[in-house]
Design an enzyme around this catalytic site. Structure first.
Site, PDB file in Angstrom:
ATOM      1  N   HIS A 129       0.701  -1.313  -0.034  1.00  0.00           N
ATOM      2  CA  HIS A 129      -0.005  -0.065  -0.080  1.00  0.00           C
ATOM      3  C   HIS A 129       0.826   1.159   0.182  1.00  0.00           C
ATOM      4  CE1 HIS A 129      -3.626   2.049   1.543  1.00  0.00           C
ATOM      5  NE2 HIS A 129      -4.004   1.438   0.460  1.00  0.00           N
TER       6      HIS A 129
ATOM      7  N   LYS B 294       2.843   4.361  -1.066  1.00  0.00           N
ATOM      8  CA  LYS B 294       2.997   5.448  -2.321  1.00  0.00           C
ATOM      9  C   LYS B 294       4.179   6.382  -2.019  1.00  0.00           C
ATOM     10  CE  LYS B 294      -1.714   5.179  -1.106  1.00  0.00           C
ATOM     11  NZ  LYS B 294      -1.941   3.938  -0.838  1.00  0.00           N
TER      12      LYS B 294
ATOM     13  N   ASP C 177      17.124   9.497  -7.739  1.00  0.00           N
ATOM     14  CA  ASP C 177      18.562   9.698  -7.507  1.00  0.00           C
ATOM     15  C   ASP C 177      18.850   9.662  -5.862  1.00  0.00           C
ATOM     16  OD1 ASP C 177      18.831  10.120 -10.045  1.00  0.00           O
ATOM     17  OD2 ASP C 177      18.940  12.306  -9.896  1.00  0.00           O
TER      18      ASP C 177
END
Ligand SMILES: [Zn+2]
Length: 214
Positions: A145, A147, A152
């Protein structure tokens, strides 16, 4: 007229000054911390100027560079070496295009996603895989779940928002963008931990049967 030695000294001094200025410039640039917050819903804007650099776009969408979506795409496309993406669901065409563009430019892109939602209608995970982007997914009953994205190895983008057009245009969502070293390290370590855990060579398709055999 200056003797030759003086000219040489002057030249060396000029080089030293320019090198010092370059070092000061780099130091100042590096010291400026990245701390941004983006809120959604945000109006749909054209991101073509970012996704197709050099092309002038005259589409009917607004070309607002301050829009949260534009800023998110701009941040992602700032990647020069690597992008780690840990995203529950990815169906937004402009965000998927940003990932594909980075992949085509030689940026090392790795994606972790959710096994159920990667097959949902509109998911862009298939097109990423088709293009050769490395994708892994969970195999547990709980959702993958997260996000978040790591750009870099120096910037984390994290918050409530899935990469879907509904989230971007309809939902109340937030994203925090930071280069805080402690946060970046924690997210990098979590990504590497999950990447290893979701290695397909160690998949266990029938855990109960495997347990009986051992
Ligand atoms: Zn446009």
């Amino acid at each position: 007229m200056f003797p030759a030695v003086s000219w040489r000294l002057l030249g060396l001094a000029a080089v030293a000054v320019s090198l010092s200025l370059e070092l000061v410039y780099r130091f100042v640039r590096r010291r400026r911390p990245v701390r941004e917050v983006l809120f959604f819903p945000a109006p749909l804007v054209c991101t073509e100027p970012l996704l197709s650099p050099g092309l002038s776009c005259s589409c009917p969408l607004p070309h607002d560079k301050d829009s949260a979506l534009y800023q998110l795409v701009r941040r992602l496309l700032g990647a020069r070496r690597s992008l780690e993406l840990c995203i529950f669901t990815l169906s937004s065409p402009p965000l998927a295009r940003a990932v594909l563009l980075l992949h085509s430019q030689g940026v090392r892109v790795r994606v972790i996603t959710d096994s159920d939602y990667m097959a949902a209608a509109g998911s862009q995970i298939g097109s990423l895989r088709k293009a050769g982007v490395a994708v892994r997914h969970n195999q547990s009953s709980g959702f993958m779940h997260h996000k978040f994205a790591v750009v870099d190895n120096t910037i984390v983008i994290t918050g409530s928002m899935n990469w879907t057009m509904q989230a971007i245009q309809t939902n109340q969502e937030n994203l925090l963008i930071t280069d805080d070293g402690v946060c970046v390290r924690a997210y990098r370590e979590q990504f590497e931990r999950l990447w290893k855990e979701y290695d397909p060579t160690t998949y266990c398709f029938f855990p109960e049967e495997d347990k009986k055999q051992t």
